[in-house]
Design a protein around this motif. Sequence first.
Motif, PDB file in Angstrom:
ATOM      1  N   PRO A  87      42.289  41.035  35.932  1.00  0.00           N
ATOM      2  CA  PRO A  87      43.718  40.970  36.218  1.00  0.00           C
ATOM      3  C   PRO A  87      44.073  39.811  37.162  1.00  0.00           C
ATOM      4  CG  PRO A  87      42.998  43.241  36.255  1.00  0.00           C
ATOM      5  CD  PRO A  87      41.753  42.385  36.116  1.00  0.00           C
ATOM      6  N   GLY A  88      45.053  39.038  36.727  1.00  0.00           N
ATOM      7  CA  GLY A  88      45.491  37.876  37.487  1.00  0.00           C
ATOM      8  C   GLY A  88      44.702  36.615  37.193  1.00  0.00           C
ATOM      9  N   ARG A  89      43.557  36.758  36.497  1.00  0.00           N
ATOM     10  CA  ARG A  89      42.699  35.610  36.205  1.00  0.00           C
ATOM     11  C   ARG A  89      42.060  35.733  34.818  1.00  0.00           C
ATOM     12  NH1 ARG A  89      41.579  31.871  40.181  1.00  0.00           N
ATOM     13  NH2 ARG A  89      39.765  31.377  38.941  1.00  0.00           N
ATOM     14  N   TYR A  90      42.851  36.100  33.834  1.00  0.00           N
ATOM     15  CA  TYR A  90      42.334  36.218  32.474  1.00  0.00           C
ATOM     16  C   TYR A  90      42.151  34.841  31.846  1.00  0.00           C
ATOM     17  CZ  TYR A  90      43.478  41.197  32.555  1.00  0.00           C
ATOM     18  OH  TYR A  90      43.537  42.529  32.866  1.00  0.00           O
ATOM     19  N   ASP A  91      41.124  34.726  31.021  1.00  0.00           N
ATOM     20  CA  ASP A  91      40.965  33.565  30.155  1.00  0.00           C
ATOM     21  C   ASP A  91      42.166  33.539  29.210  1.00  0.00           C
ATOM     22  OD1 ASP A  91      39.099  31.543  28.632  1.00  0.00           O
ATOM     23  OD2 ASP A  91      39.765  33.016  27.128  1.00  0.00           O
ATOM     24  N   ARG A  92      42.676  32.358  28.886  1.00  0.00           N
ATOM     25  CA  ARG A  92      43.900  32.274  28.069  1.00  0.00           C
ATOM     26  C   ARG A  92      43.729  32.898  26.693  1.00  0.00           C
ATOM     27  NH1 ARG A  92      43.378  28.249  24.435  1.00  0.00           N
ATOM     28  NH2 ARG A  92      41.875  26.614  24.892  1.00  0.00           N
ATOM     29  N   HIS A 110      30.266  37.749  30.473  1.00  0.00           N
ATOM     30  CA  HIS A 110      30.249  36.325  30.798  1.00  0.00           C
ATOM     31  C   HIS A 110      30.051  35.992  32.277  1.00  0.00           C
ATOM     32  CE1 HIS A 110      30.829  32.056  30.213  1.00  0.00           C
ATOM     33  NE2 HIS A 110      31.872  32.047  31.022  1.00  0.00           N
ATOM     34  N   SER A 111      30.740  36.649  33.183  1.00  0.00           N
ATOM     35  CA  SER A 111      30.718  36.246  34.592  1.00  0.00           C
ATOM     36  C   SER A 111      29.431  36.645  35.312  1.00  0.00           C
ATOM     37  CB  SER A 111      31.903  36.867  35.337  1.00  0.00           C
ATOM     38  OG  SER A 111      31.732  38.271  35.444  1.00  0.00           O
ATOM     39  N   HIS A 112      28.668  37.599  34.747  1.00  0.00           N
ATOM     40  CA  HIS A 112      27.487  38.177  35.383  1.00  0.00           C
ATOM     41  C   HIS A 112      27.863  38.966  36.635  1.00  0.00           C
ATOM     42  CE1 HIS A 112      24.148  35.655  33.305  1.00  0.00           C
ATOM     43  NE2 HIS A 112      25.258  35.603  32.586  1.00  0.00           N
ATOM     44  N   ILE A 113      29.140  39.294  36.785  1.00  0.00           N
ATOM     45  CA  ILE A 113      29.628  40.052  37.938  1.00  0.00           C
ATOM     46  C   ILE A 113      30.197  41.377  37.445  1.00  0.00           C
ATOM     47  CG2 ILE A 113      31.307  40.109  39.823  1.00  0.00           C
ATOM     48  CD1 ILE A 113      31.204  36.994  39.743  1.00  0.00           C
ATOM     49  N   LEU A 114      29.658  42.477  37.933  1.00  0.00           N
ATOM     50  CA  LEU A 114      30.145  43.806  37.575  1.00  0.00           C
ATOM     51  C   LEU A 114      31.556  43.993  38.130  1.00  0.00           C
ATOM     52  CD1 LEU A 114      28.978  46.854  36.688  1.00  0.00           C
ATOM     53  CD2 LEU A 114      29.386  47.166  39.110  1.00  0.00           C
ATOM     54  N   ARG A 115      32.472  44.407  37.260  1.00  0.00           N
ATOM     55  CA  ARG A 115      33.844  44.709  37.671  1.00  0.00           C
ATOM     56  C   ARG A 115      34.326  45.940  36.916  1.00  0.00           C
ATOM     57  NH1 ARG A 115      36.377  40.480  40.461  1.00  0.00           N
ATOM     58  NH2 ARG A 115      35.547  38.420  40.029  1.00  0.00           N
ATOM     59  N   VAL A 116      34.919  46.850  37.661  1.00  0.00           N
ATOM     60  CA  VAL A 116      35.602  48.011  37.102  1.00  0.00           C
ATOM     61  C   VAL A 116      36.929  48.068  37.836  1.00  0.00           C
ATOM     62  CG1 VAL A 116      35.584  50.519  36.833  1.00  0.00           C
ATOM     63  CG2 VAL A 116      33.436  49.225  36.662  1.00  0.00           C
ATOM     64  N   MET A 117      38.003  47.725  37.138  1.00  0.00           N
ATOM     65  CA  MET A 117      39.283  47.653  37.828  1.00  0.00           C
ATOM     66  C   MET A 117      40.452  47.910  36.884  1.00  0.00           C
ATOM     67  SD  MET A 117      39.105  43.513  38.472  1.00  0.00           S
ATOM     68  CE  MET A 117      40.243  43.567  39.802  1.00  0.00           C
ATOM     69  N   PRO A 118      41.509  48.497  37.432  1.00  0.00           N
ATOM     70  CA  PRO A 118      42.710  48.703  36.608  1.00  0.00           C
ATOM     71  C   PRO A 118      43.550  47.436  36.557  1.00  0.00           C
ATOM     72  CG  PRO A 118      43.076  49.589  38.792  1.00  0.00           C
ATOM     73  CD  PRO A 118      41.650  49.090  38.765  1.00  0.00           C
ATOM     74  N   ASP A 119      44.257  47.256  35.453  1.00  0.00           N
ATOM     75  CA  ASP A 119      45.313  46.266  35.366  1.00  0.00           C
ATOM     76  C   ASP A 119      46.591  47.083  35.264  1.00  0.00           C
ATOM     77  OD1 ASP A 119      47.316  44.498  34.569  1.00  0.00           O
ATOM     78  OD2 ASP A 119      45.927  43.232  33.424  1.00  0.00           O
ATOM     79  N   ARG A 120      47.219  47.301  36.383  1.00  0.00           N
ATOM     80  CA  ARG A 120      48.397  48.167  36.430  1.00  0.00           C
ATOM     81  C   ARG A 120      49.577  47.559  35.685  1.00  0.00           C
ATOM     82  NH1 ARG A 120      45.603  49.133  41.110  1.00  0.00           N
ATOM     83  NH2 ARG A 120      45.130  51.321  41.487  1.00  0.00           N
ATOM     84  N   LYS A 121      49.670  46.232  35.679  1.00  0.00           N
ATOM     85  CA  LYS A 121      50.768  45.568  34.979  1.00  0.00           C
ATOM     86  C   LYS A 121      50.713  45.858  33.479  1.00  0.00           C
ATOM     87  CE  LYS A 121      52.613  40.951  34.049  1.00  0.00           C
ATOM     88  NZ  LYS A 121      52.389  39.517  34.239  1.00  0.00           N
TER      89      LYS A 121
END
Length: 166
Positions: A87-92, A110-121
């Motif tokens: 969220p806020g930094r999506y690939d186009r 792709h990023s090799h970084i674990l993320r679990v997050m909501p996109d409230r928008k």
Amino acid sequence: MMYIGLISDTHGVFDRPFMDFLGPVDEIWHAGDFGSADTAQKIADFKPLKGVYGNADGYDLRLEFPGHLVFDCGGMKVLMTHIGGYPGRYDRRALALIDEHRPDLFVCGHSHILRVMPDRKRDMMVLNPGAAGIYGIHLVRTALRFHIDSGGIHDMEVFELDKKQG
């Protein structure tokens, strides 16, 4: 109810610690960069597999797997692609797919970084399982497993393994 294992960026490695963690799941989702057709086959022989190719995957894998998938699971619309962002930094390209398909769950790697997050928008959950392989900048190899039913995710577990143990 489905029990899902989520991995990405194996880059040719699918070994015993990950097989043990993913052993109970019904299905494995792979968010790209398998690393080899042999690795994809090893995963598919282990559990039913849904996956997308990644930027480091060759033409053999690009012929077998799509660049993105849209499917329903447990009452949730899922969009999976390799390069996605958050969220806020999506690939186009990922953002165009998100806007087109309006998923409940967006899965990427792709990023090799674990993320679990909501996109409230956009009223969706974003999952990136990090990297399960030993190649790349990450220090910890990671994977997720969770249940999906009645339009929701629950009982999510994170698997972490020091890269040096790989």
